[in-house]
Scaffold this motif. Sequence first.
Motif, mmCIF file in Angstrom:
data_model
loop_
_atom_site.group_PDB
_atom_site.id
_atom_site.type_symbol
_atom_site.label_atom_id
_atom_site.label_comp_id
_atom_site.label_asym_id
_atom_site.label_seq_id
_atom_site.Cartn_x
_atom_site.Cartn_y
_atom_site.Cartn_z
ATOM 1 N N ALA A 188 0.840 -1.197 0.000
ATOM 2 C CA ALA A 188 0.000 0.000 0.000
ATOM 3 C C ALA A 188 0.877 1.251 0.000
ATOM 4 N N ALA A 189 0.540 2.208 -0.849
ATOM 5 C CA ALA A 189 1.347 3.413 -1.013
ATOM 6 C C ALA A 189 1.044 4.443 0.071
ATOM 7 N N VAL A 190 1.291 4.062 1.317
ATOM 8 C CA VAL A 190 1.080 4.944 2.465
ATOM 9 C C VAL A 190 2.292 4.830 3.384
ATOM 10 N N LYS A 191 2.387 5.773 4.312
ATOM 11 C CA LYS A 191 3.516 5.746 5.252
ATOM 12 C C LYS A 191 3.107 6.346 6.589
ATOM 13 N N ILE A 192 3.778 5.929 7.645
ATOM 14 C CA ILE A 192 3.590 6.495 8.986
ATOM 15 C C ILE A 192 4.627 7.593 9.166
ATOM 16 N N VAL A 193 4.184 8.812 9.478
ATOM 17 C CA VAL A 193 5.113 9.936 9.580
ATOM 18 C C VAL A 193 5.341 10.393 11.016
ATOM 19 N N ALA A 194 4.482 9.958 11.945
ATOM 20 C CA ALA A 194 4.668 10.396 13.336
ATOM 21 C C ALA A 194 3.924 9.467 14.281
ATOM 22 N N GLU A 195 4.420 9.386 15.509
ATOM 23 C CA GLU A 195 3.747 8.645 16.581
ATOM 24 C C GLU A 195 3.706 9.515 17.830
ATOM 25 N N THR A 196 2.715 9.321 18.651
ATOM 26 C CA THR A 196 2.611 10.083 19.901
ATOM 27 C C THR A 196 3.666 9.597 20.891
ATOM 28 N N ASP A 197 4.152 10.509 21.718
ATOM 29 C CA ASP A 197 5.112 10.124 22.769
ATOM 30 C C ASP A 197 4.420 9.307 23.850
ATOM 31 N N SER A 198 3.211 9.701 24.187
ATOM 32 C CA SER A 198 2.464 9.002 25.225
ATOM 33 C C SER A 198 1.630 7.889 24.615
ATOM 34 N N THR A 199 1.111 7.046 25.480
ATOM 35 C CA THR A 199 0.259 5.948 25.019
ATOM 36 C C THR A 199 -1.173 6.158 25.499
ATOM 37 N N THR A 200 -2.080 5.529 24.802
ATOM 38 C CA THR A 200 -3.469 5.469 25.249
ATOM 39 C C THR A 200 -3.767 4.026 25.620
ATOM 40 N N SER A 201 -4.802 3.827 26.423
ATOM 41 C CA SER A 201 -5.100 2.485 26.922
ATOM 42 C C SER A 201 -6.521 2.064 26.605
ATOM 43 N N SER A 202 -6.666 0.773 26.329
ATOM 44 C CA SER A 202 -8.001 0.193 26.187
ATOM 45 C C SER A 202 -8.521 -0.179 27.563
ATOM 46 N N LEU A 203 -9.800 0.113 27.797
ATOM 47 C CA LEU A 203 -10.451 -0.164 29.072
ATOM 48 C C LEU A 203 -11.818 -0.790 28.791
ATOM 49 N N VAL A 204 -12.357 -1.461 29.783
ATOM 50 C CA VAL A 204 -13.707 -2.008 29.655
ATOM 51 C C VAL A 204 -14.667 -1.107 30.426
ATOM 52 N N PRO A 205 -15.598 -0.422 29.743
ATOM 53 C CA PRO A 205 -16.576 0.408 30.453
ATOM 54 C C PRO A 205 -17.695 -0.449 31.041
ATOM 55 N N VAL A 206 -18.096 -0.097 32.260
ATOM 56 C CA VAL A 206 -19.157 -0.818 32.965
ATOM 57 C C VAL A 206 -20.174 0.213 33.458
ATOM 58 N N PRO A 207 -21.473 -0.018 33.259
ATOM 59 C CA PRO A 207 -22.464 0.941 33.756
ATOM 60 C C PRO A 207 -22.273 1.209 35.243
ATOM 61 N N LYS A 208 -22.367 2.456 35.643
ATOM 62 C CA LYS A 208 -22.127 2.837 37.035
ATOM 63 C C LYS A 208 -23.057 2.085 37.998
ATOM 64 N N GLY A 209 -22.542 1.845 39.216
ATOM 65 C CA GLY A 209 -23.341 1.200 40.246
ATOM 66 C C GLY A 209 -23.227 -0.311 40.260
ATOM 67 N N ASN A 210 -22.195 -0.860 39.593
ATOM 68 C CA ASN A 210 -22.019 -2.315 39.529
ATOM 69 C C ASN A 210 -20.612 -2.679 39.999
ATOM 70 N N GLU A 211 -20.345 -2.388 41.279
ATOM 71 C CA GLU A 211 -19.002 -2.556 41.826
ATOM 72 C C GLU A 211 -18.523 -4.000 41.791
ATOM 73 N N ARG A 212 -19.400 -4.942 42.087
ATOM 74 C CA ARG A 212 -19.008 -6.347 42.098
ATOM 75 C C ARG A 212 -18.690 -6.841 40.698
ATOM 76 N N PHE A 213 -19.479 -6.403 39.725
ATOM 77 C CA PHE A 213 -19.225 -6.790 38.343
ATOM 78 C C PHE A 213 -17.899 -6.199 37.867
ATOM 79 N N LEU A 214 -17.644 -4.932 38.195
ATOM 80 C CA LEU A 214 -16.388 -4.288 37.803
ATOM 81 C C LEU A 214 -15.202 -5.023 38.424
ATOM 82 N N ALA A 215 -15.324 -5.409 39.690
ATOM 83 C CA ALA A 215 -14.247 -6.144 40.355
ATOM 84 C C ALA A 215 -13.985 -7.475 39.662
ATOM 85 N N ALA A 216 -15.046 -8.138 39.214
ATOM 86 C CA ALA A 216 -14.898 -9.426 38.525
ATOM 87 C C ALA A 216 -14.200 -9.245 37.175
#
Length: 293
Positions: A235-263
């Motif tokens: 593919a005729a494309v290229k990467i020209v820059a990357e961020t210094d910092s990283t981002t993270s994947s997280l699992v969102p859980v509806p608020k008020g479900n502490e036991r489920f979040l802990a699991a």
Amino acid sequence: MNGKMRKRGKIRWTGLLLAALLAAVSLCACGSAASDAQDAASAQTAAAGASAGESSEPDLLDTVLERGTLIIGTEGTYSPNSYHDESGALVGFDVEVAEGIAQHLGVEAQFMEAEWDSLFAAMDSGRVDIVVNEVEYSEDRAEKYDFSQPYTYVHGALMVASDNEDISGFEDLAGKRAAQNLTSSWGKMAESYGAELVSVDSVSQCVELLLSGRVDATLNAETAFSNYLSVNPDAAVKIVAETDSTTSSLVPVPKGNERFLAAVNEALDEMRESGRLSEISEKYFGIDVTQEN
């Protein structure tokens, strides 16, 4: 005289017997009243406890365990996180992470595929329990959801056409057209640098627009670009820059479900300690992005 004395004695004994009987009745009455009061208090306490139990919201963990399935929202079009292989099976890094969470809970993983913009609406309405699709933290999302611990640490990358010499960094995006999902964090980042956004749903669409000249750049996770280039090395494309910092994947859980979040966090810990997270990262990304640099 003896007769009178005997009569008086009978009267005296009769009076004593009557007094004793009255005292016994009185004691029984007092004991019964105390017992009744204690029973009433116990019943009142039990009723209050039951009332409190009825008023408390059930934790999502109970719902999932009772149902026997974990319903997961994901795109199904975002390679290598969530996509369909040549056989049509739903696969990807996030798909296997979600399956690992379900396995830890002892339930079946059931996926509901939808466009990115619809995934959170599906969770809000209760049609899915969680969204596992490279979700990042944002203050807006934090108003409605709690988040699991991070399970990836990924740099952002900027891609342009191979013959593009005008863009060499993120600052060069000002006034340029960028192919982005309009509500993704990468789209918001491109917009923060002054880019005009053009709506797309996949990395392949981004590259198509780059090659046709309809956009100038696209910003996404390094893992998404590396996967695309591994499948399309010419593919005729290229990467020209990357961020210094990283981002993270997280699992969102509806608020008020502490036991489920802990699991969910326990499941991620288990996968990290067993090496499973690193293994599936290498499988889909070619690098391990599950460890903080």
